[in-house]
Design a protein around this motif. Structure first.
Motif, PDB file in Angstrom:
ATOM      1  N   ARG A  60       0.878  -1.168   0.000  1.00 41.71           N
ATOM      2  CA  ARG A  60       0.000   0.000   0.000  1.00 41.71           C
ATOM      3  C   ARG A  60       0.919   1.222   0.000  1.00 41.71           C
ATOM      4  O   ARG A  60       1.784   1.354   0.857  1.00 41.71           O
ATOM      5  CB  ARG A  60      -0.896   0.017   1.233  1.00 41.71           C
ATOM      6  CG  ARG A  60      -1.808   1.251   1.295  1.00 41.71           C
ATOM      7  CD  ARG A  60      -2.659   1.235   2.544  1.00 41.71           C
ATOM      8  NE  ARG A  60      -3.485   0.046   2.622  1.00 41.71           N
ATOM      9  CZ  ARG A  60      -4.696  -0.072   2.072  1.00 41.71           C
ATOM     10  NH1 ARG A  60      -5.213   0.933   1.405  1.00 41.71           N
ATOM     11  NH2 ARG A  60      -5.382  -1.193   2.192  1.00 41.71           N
ATOM     12  N   GLN A  62       0.925   5.434  -0.145  1.00 41.06           N
ATOM     13  CA  GLN A  62       0.187   6.701  -0.053  1.00 41.06           C
ATOM     14  C   GLN A  62       0.933   7.730  -0.894  1.00 41.06           C
ATOM     15  O   GLN A  62       2.147   7.877  -0.760  1.00 41.06           O
ATOM     16  CB  GLN A  62       0.115   7.172   1.393  1.00 41.06           C
ATOM     17  CG  GLN A  62      -0.596   8.498   1.548  1.00 41.06           C
ATOM     18  CD  GLN A  62      -0.755   8.887   3.013  1.00 41.06           C
ATOM     19  OE1 GLN A  62      -1.171   8.074   3.827  1.00 41.06           O
ATOM     20  NE2 GLN A  62      -0.409  10.119   3.323  1.00 41.06           N
ATOM     21  N   ASP A  64       0.864  11.681  -1.641  1.00 40.27           N
ATOM     22  CA  ASP A  64       0.347  12.985  -1.247  1.00 40.27           C
ATOM     23  C   ASP A  64       0.635  13.986  -2.352  1.00 40.27           C
ATOM     24  O   ASP A  64       1.790  14.163  -2.764  1.00 40.27           O
ATOM     25  CB  ASP A  64       0.992  13.445   0.059  1.00 40.27           C
ATOM     26  CG  ASP A  64       0.566  12.585   1.240  1.00 40.27           C
ATOM     27  OD1 ASP A  64      -0.635  12.291   1.336  1.00 40.27           O
ATOM     28  OD2 ASP A  64       1.433  12.216   2.042  1.00 40.27           O
ATOM     29  N   SER A 117      -4.538  13.185  -0.622  1.00 43.34           N
ATOM     30  CA  SER A 117      -3.826  11.926  -0.389  1.00 43.34           C
ATOM     31  C   SER A 117      -4.551  10.793  -1.104  1.00 43.34           C
ATOM     32  O   SER A 117      -5.765  10.653  -0.982  1.00 43.34           O
ATOM     33  CB  SER A 117      -3.768  11.615   1.108  1.00 43.34           C
ATOM     34  OG  SER A 117      -2.912  12.512   1.755  1.00 43.34           O
ATOM     35  N   ASP A 119      -4.405   6.563  -1.776  1.00 39.92           N
ATOM     36  CA  ASP A 119      -3.863   5.269  -1.363  1.00 39.92           C
ATOM     37  C   ASP A 119      -3.990   4.294  -2.520  1.00 39.92           C
ATOM     38  O   ASP A 119      -5.098   4.078  -3.031  1.00 39.92           O
ATOM     39  CB  ASP A 119      -4.629   4.705  -0.164  1.00 39.92           C
ATOM     40  CG  ASP A 119      -4.400   5.501   1.102  1.00 39.92           C
ATOM     41  OD1 ASP A 119      -3.373   6.206   1.189  1.00 39.92           O
ATOM     42  OD2 ASP A 119      -5.238   5.408   2.011  1.00 39.92           O
TER      43      ASP A 119
END
Length: 126
Positions: A60, A62, A64, A117, A119
């Motif tokens: 996973r 993230q 931003d 953000s 994911d």
């Protein structure tokens, strides 16, 4: 995976039109301009079967999307989605958007960047 994901984003004209080469893991260098992307690996695990490892990893990540205005952060996030969501190839079995959040950095209102953000779940060859 990290290098391949960064390279994939930097190969996209839609992304680099916003950030040029400002795509970094971990943090955005202090003093560098916005917009920019900051990538963070949230989790990374080995795929397993009853016979042992299957040769795939699932991570996973993230991403931003930082910018000086909400609109610019949102446009950047859309460019990232267009490149990554549903992507396969180059070692990736699949990259899928799993969630998104619109945020603002904490503190007073002067000079705080806007952030979207994203994911992504990535499945890739180990």
């Amino acid at each position: 995976m990290e290098e391949a994901l960064r390279a994939l984003l930097l190969a996209s004209g839609g992304v680099t039109a916003h950030v040029q080469t400002r795509v970094n893991f971990g943090r955005h260098p202090q003093g560098e301009p916005l917009p920019a992307l900051v990538l963070s690996t949230v989790s990374d695990r080995e795929g397993l079967t009853l016979r042992g490892p299957d040769g795939l990893q699932q991570a996973r990540v993230q991403i931003d999307c930082y910018a000086g205005s909400y609109g610019a952060a949102k446009q950047l996030s859309r460019a990232v989605r267009a490149v990554l969501h549903g992507h396969s190839g180059g070692g990736f079995q699949g990259v899928f958007l799993d969630g998104a959040r619109d945020l603002r950095e904490p503190g007073d209102d002067t000079g705080r960047p806007f952030r979207v953000s994203l994911d992504f779940l990535t499945i890739y060859s180990a």
